[in-house]
Write a protein that holds these residues in place. Sequence first.
Motif, mmCIF file in Angstrom:
data_model
loop_
_atom_site.group_PDB
_atom_site.id
_atom_site.type_symbol
_atom_site.label_atom_id
_atom_site.label_comp_id
_atom_site.label_asym_id
_atom_site.label_seq_id
_atom_site.Cartn_x
_atom_site.Cartn_y
_atom_site.Cartn_z
ATOM 1 N N LEU A 104 25.958 -12.660 22.452
ATOM 2 C CA LEU A 104 26.325 -13.489 23.600
ATOM 3 C C LEU A 104 25.138 -13.656 24.543
ATOM 4 O O LEU A 104 24.928 -14.738 25.098
ATOM 5 C CB LEU A 104 27.518 -12.870 24.339
ATOM 6 N N GLN A 105 24.377 -12.600 24.720
ATOM 7 C CA GLN A 105 23.160 -12.703 25.528
ATOM 8 C C GLN A 105 22.184 -13.699 24.922
ATOM 9 O O GLN A 105 21.636 -14.563 25.619
ATOM 10 C CB GLN A 105 22.485 -11.331 25.649
ATOM 11 N N LEU A 106 21.940 -13.570 23.617
ATOM 12 C CA LEU A 106 21.020 -14.471 22.928
ATOM 13 C C LEU A 106 21.451 -15.925 23.077
ATOM 14 O O LEU A 106 20.637 -16.801 23.393
ATOM 15 C CB LEU A 106 20.953 -14.122 21.439
ATOM 16 N N GLU A 107 22.723 -16.173 22.837
ATOM 17 C CA GLU A 107 23.229 -17.537 22.903
ATOM 18 C C GLU A 107 23.129 -18.085 24.327
ATOM 19 O O GLU A 107 22.783 -19.256 24.524
ATOM 20 C CB GLU A 107 24.682 -17.560 22.420
ATOM 21 N N ASN A 108 23.403 -17.250 25.294
ATOM 22 C CA ASN A 108 23.308 -17.679 26.694
ATOM 23 C C ASN A 108 21.874 -18.049 27.057
ATOM 24 O O ASN A 108 21.629 -19.101 27.667
ATOM 25 C CB ASN A 108 23.807 -16.562 27.609
ATOM 26 N N TYR A 109 20.918 -17.219 26.667
ATOM 27 C CA TYR A 109 19.506 -17.507 26.962
ATOM 28 C C TYR A 109 19.033 -18.754 26.218
ATOM 29 O O TYR A 109 18.308 -19.590 26.780
ATOM 30 C CB TYR A 109 18.630 -16.311 26.569
ATOM 31 N N TYR A 110 19.441 -18.885 24.946
ATOM 32 C CA TYR A 110 18.993 -20.025 24.147
ATOM 33 C C TYR A 110 19.546 -21.331 24.714
ATOM 34 O O TYR A 110 18.809 -22.307 24.858
ATOM 35 C CB TYR A 110 19.437 -19.840 22.700
ATOM 36 N N GLN A 111 20.827 -21.366 25.018
ATOM 37 C CA GLN A 111 21.416 -22.574 25.584
ATOM 38 C C GLN A 111 20.820 -22.866 26.958
ATOM 39 O O GLN A 111 20.617 -24.030 27.318
ATOM 40 C CB GLN A 111 22.937 -22.428 25.689
ATOM 41 N N GLY A 112 20.507 -21.818 27.698
ATOM 42 C CA GLY A 112 19.851 -22.014 28.991
ATOM 43 C C GLY A 112 18.484 -22.645 28.826
ATOM 44 O O GLY A 112 18.085 -23.515 29.624
ATOM 45 N N TYR A 113 17.773 -22.243 27.780
ATOM 46 C CA TYR A 113 16.469 -22.854 27.512
ATOM 47 C C TYR A 113 16.616 -24.323 27.140
ATOM 48 O O TYR A 113 15.833 -25.168 27.592
ATOM 49 C CB TYR A 113 15.758 -22.108 26.387
ATOM 50 N N LEU A 114 17.613 -24.661 26.306
ATOM 51 C CA LEU A 114 17.807 -26.052 25.899
ATOM 52 C C LEU A 114 18.085 -26.953 27.101
ATOM 53 O O LEU A 114 17.704 -28.124 27.105
ATOM 54 C CB LEU A 114 18.965 -26.154 24.899
ATOM 55 N N ILE A 115 18.733 -26.401 28.117
ATOM 56 C CA ILE A 115 19.053 -27.189 29.316
ATOM 57 C C ILE A 115 17.869 -27.260 30.261
ATOM 58 O O ILE A 115 17.524 -28.326 30.774
ATOM 59 C CB ILE A 115 20.278 -26.581 30.028
ATOM 60 N N SER A 116 17.221 -26.118 30.490
ATOM 61 C CA SER A 116 16.169 -26.045 31.511
ATOM 62 C C SER A 116 14.756 -26.189 30.967
ATOM 63 O O SER A 116 13.838 -26.549 31.714
ATOM 64 C CB SER A 116 16.261 -24.705 32.248
ATOM 65 N N ARG A 117 14.579 -25.885 29.665
ATOM 66 C CA ARG A 117 13.251 -25.833 29.038
ATOM 67 C C ARG A 117 12.351 -24.808 29.727
ATOM 68 O O ARG A 117 11.115 -24.899 29.671
ATOM 69 C CB ARG A 117 12.576 -27.209 29.047
ATOM 70 N N ALA A 118 12.955 -23.831 30.351
ATOM 71 C CA ALA A 118 12.189 -22.777 31.020
ATOM 72 C C ALA A 118 11.799 -21.716 30.000
ATOM 73 O O ALA A 118 12.685 -21.127 29.357
ATOM 74 C CB ALA A 118 13.024 -22.155 32.135
#
Length: 229
Positions: A104-118
């Motif tokens: 769940l942590q991995l998926e949260n960080y990955y999806q956050g990257y797809l949105i923010s590109r941070a």
Amino acid sequence: MIRRPATTLTLPTSWEACTPAARMLLYSLMARKDVQPEDAAALLATHYARKQQTMQLTPDTLAAAIRVLDWVGETPQNPVPLPTVDDSAPCNEYLHGVHFRDYLQLENYYQGYLISRAPEALHLAIGVVYGRTTEWVQRWPWLVPAFIVWYAGLKSWQAREYPHLFRPSQAGAEPPDMRAIMQAQIRALTAGDVTKTDAVLAAMTNDALAELDAKAHDAQELDKLYKNK
């Protein structure tokens, strides 16, 4: 006897078929902002030509090699193993043995990257994979493209393994609300019993995803039944 150069070059046809050394070369190239996918393919072809020591690359053979290496710019169909770095081994490429809370942590960080590109989101995700700090992750810039390739391949595999859970998103759809999705998944696995939350989070990832996929299948079948009435 004089050894004549060969007229063909044996090249990998996918990320999965690529040797660990060649993948490392690709990751290093992808970490550079001045290298495009076609440039990376050309350099990879040169790497294999030198390794095989059987032929000289001409403009024609190089162009043909780049066409064979089109997969460099594509998503793997399966997760590509991540390397051990500085004596730190990553988690299993299929997430076997990984707790659901870590997924769940991995998926949260990955999806956050797809949105923010941070890039910070990817550093946090890689830290989970290797069990290391973001400061450690930043020492190895090529880990970012390595993680992206691995996770993209993992998502491709998951879409086939759990087809009812991981369904293609509609074009133009809003970014997913990861908090809501995760809460819904935990609620589905606990059947609303909050006392089971810790056990669900401690479950193995693929066991949890298999159960969620079965529940999604049942829900879809029930929905079809009501629509046909």
